[in-house]
Design an enzyme around this catalytic site. Sequence first.
Site, PDB file in Angstrom:
ATOM      1  N   ALA A 201      -3.458  -1.020  -2.081  1.00 61.89           N
ATOM      2  CA  ALA A 201      -2.721  -1.557  -0.981  1.00 61.89           C
ATOM      3  C   ALA A 201      -1.086  -0.507  -0.418  1.00 61.89           C
ATOM      4  O   ALA A 201      -0.294  -0.014  -0.020  1.00 61.89           O
ATOM      5  CB  ALA A 201      -1.556  -2.231  -1.299  1.00 61.89           C
TER       6      ALA A 201
ATOM      7  N   ASP B  29       4.653   6.380  -0.540  1.00 63.40           N
ATOM      8  CA  ASP B  29       3.749   6.109   0.422  1.00 63.40           C
ATOM      9  C   ASP B  29       3.771   5.764   2.080  1.00 63.40           C
ATOM     10  O   ASP B  29       4.970   5.535   2.076  1.00 63.40           O
ATOM     11  CB  ASP B  29       2.161   5.301  -0.171  1.00 63.40           C
ATOM     12  CG  ASP B  29       2.385   3.656  -0.136  1.00 63.40           C
ATOM     13  OD1 ASP B  29       3.485   3.644  -0.309  1.00 63.40           O
ATOM     14  OD2 ASP B  29       1.596   3.246   0.191  1.00 63.40           O
TER      15      ASP B  29
ATOM     16  N   GLY C 296       5.485  -3.134   3.348  1.00 59.95           N
ATOM     17  CA  GLY C 296       5.101  -1.748   2.550  1.00 59.95           C
ATOM     18  C   GLY C 296       5.169  -1.853   1.613  1.00 59.95           C
ATOM     19  O   GLY C 296       5.080  -2.814   0.629  1.00 59.95           O
ATOM     20  N   THR C 297       4.927  -0.881   1.011  1.00 59.29           N
ATOM     21  CA  THR C 297       3.627  -0.873  -0.268  1.00 59.29           C
ATOM     22  C   THR C 297       4.918   0.063  -1.272  1.00 59.29           C
ATOM     23  O   THR C 297       5.866  -0.347  -1.931  1.00 59.29           O
ATOM     24  CB  THR C 297       2.539  -0.575  -0.277  1.00 59.29           C
ATOM     25  OG1 THR C 297       1.746   0.558   0.055  1.00 59.29           O
ATOM     26  CG2 THR C 297       2.245  -1.732   0.221  1.00 59.29           C
ATOM     27  N   THR C 298       4.410   1.197  -1.245  1.00 62.07           N
ATOM     28  CA  THR C 298       5.570   1.611  -3.254  1.00 62.07           C
ATOM     29  C   THR C 298       6.074   2.762  -2.522  1.00 62.07           C
ATOM     30  O   THR C 298       6.281   4.016  -2.270  1.00 62.07           O
ATOM     31  CB  THR C 298       3.782   2.505  -4.345  1.00 62.07           C
ATOM     32  OG1 THR C 298       2.938   1.441  -4.221  1.00 62.07           O
ATOM     33  CG2 THR C 298       4.497   2.493  -4.972  1.00 62.07           C
TER      34      THR C 298
END
Lengths: 274, 258
Positions: free
Chosen positions: A225, A67, A50-52
């Site tokens: 990403a 996100d 998972g990113t931000t």
Amino acid sequence: MTRIEEGGRLPTAYLTAGSASFAEFVGRHAPELLPGRRVLPAGVLDAPHGTTIVSVVAEGGVVMAGDRRATMGNLIANRDMDKVFATDEFSLVGIAGTAGLAIELVRLFQVELEHYEKIEGVLMSLEGKANRLATMIRGNLGMAMQGLAVVPMFSGFDTDTGAGRIFSYDVTGGCYEEHHHHCVGSGSLFARGSLKKTYTEGMDLNAAVAVAVEALYDAADDDSATGGPDIGRRIWPTVGIVDAEGARFVPDDEVAVVVEGIIAHRRGNPGGAR
Amino acid sequence: MTAGMPFYVSPEQLMKDRADFARKGIARGRAVLVLAYDQGIAFVAENPSRALHKISEIYDRIAFAAVGKYNEFENLRVAGVRYADLRGYSYDRSDVTARGLANAYAQTLGSVFTQESKPYEVEIVVAEVGRAAPEDQIYRLTYDGSVADEHGFVAMGGGAEQIEAGLKERWQSGMSLGAVLALAVSLLAKDPAGGEDRVLGAAQLEVAVLDRNRHRRLFRRIPGPLLERLLSADDPMQAVPDEDATPEEIPGEAPSDE
């Protein structure tokens, strides 16, 4: 799995006096259910990440937005994953890092808070919650060393002071209180840059939602990403709010209005100059 | 020290002695009532303590009420919360049922009754509110592990028989929350010796509901000011207000369960 047979009496461990911690109870009674207790094969695993996540303190509350993208190497593993969760009535957790482990950790944390509340009859203090989460991440250090790190962010409403607060973590379980705003994940540098220019102290919750979503937009602009708003599929960021009324999520159609406003503002002005 | 073998005690006598012992302990305490109403299940206990609860949340749709020895039913309550949370964590929240928990309690109480040096002096109710009234489940468990599947209402503790008789006469399905609370309080206030009714105010009562209109965790305690309004004869309030409307409507009431 659980050691209770249908129709059997409650095992002695259930009836033994102990702490109000669910994780401690599981650790004694069914340790294989805890994420940190598993033995992993050697080598580095490739799993969705998972990113931000961004979080912004507002007047009388706090906003957390994430996100929707999970990536695995150069691939998009999932385009509509929720990475912001309500963990109890007055707190939210957002997760970056290995998605599978992070979601398991959040589930355990949610049960931990509810369990304490039911056993003790009162809500845990906000610092107490932040520290419990730190302990759980510490338990995951072995996995983090093998590339399966989980980096959450914890935001909640402090019912004692009436203010929103943000706590960040490192992989070793270090817990740090952040002021005004904080971001984690691969796009966090760009999101932080964005928030530095858009955040003002004492902004209201709606304004905080707008700057948080804009920070995600900026993160997606420069970090592959991080997923940007997906207009074709109508996939918008997850936006959670906590204030005196409790934790809740902003409905999709309201987030859509905020996102469409940002897109309109950025047309012909990609950096969002004001 | 007396020498020699203990006297022979027949199993029937042994069980009867234990049952008498447990029953005596249970009848000493104040009563707890569980009543179904149109929007859920209400729990009413005479309990002046704000800290030592007789009524508690177990899980999303499940609550627990008990009479008897506090440390014993508290022990069972904690075990029930552990059972429910562990089961919900390792399976799914929808896999936690009152039936499963009632079974586990029955087995536990039954084996304590026959095997341990003294039985638990408790009587408990495990209730689960359904999506509609016909799906409501109320299980009553006694000190020896017997389970009864009750419909509509239960009374436990001191004076329970008289209260139950009153409930049989006056309880109906589809009553509002205000009506069942008023009924419960009027029955609790009756003097078993036939004297004048006592006056029970919100401060002497512990009241909670499983409200099927709430979201996810359906258990809610009814704090003093709201309880007073629900009980007052000249107030039209018959049901718990929506959660969101609560803070403005009732001064000094927190929106949380606690």
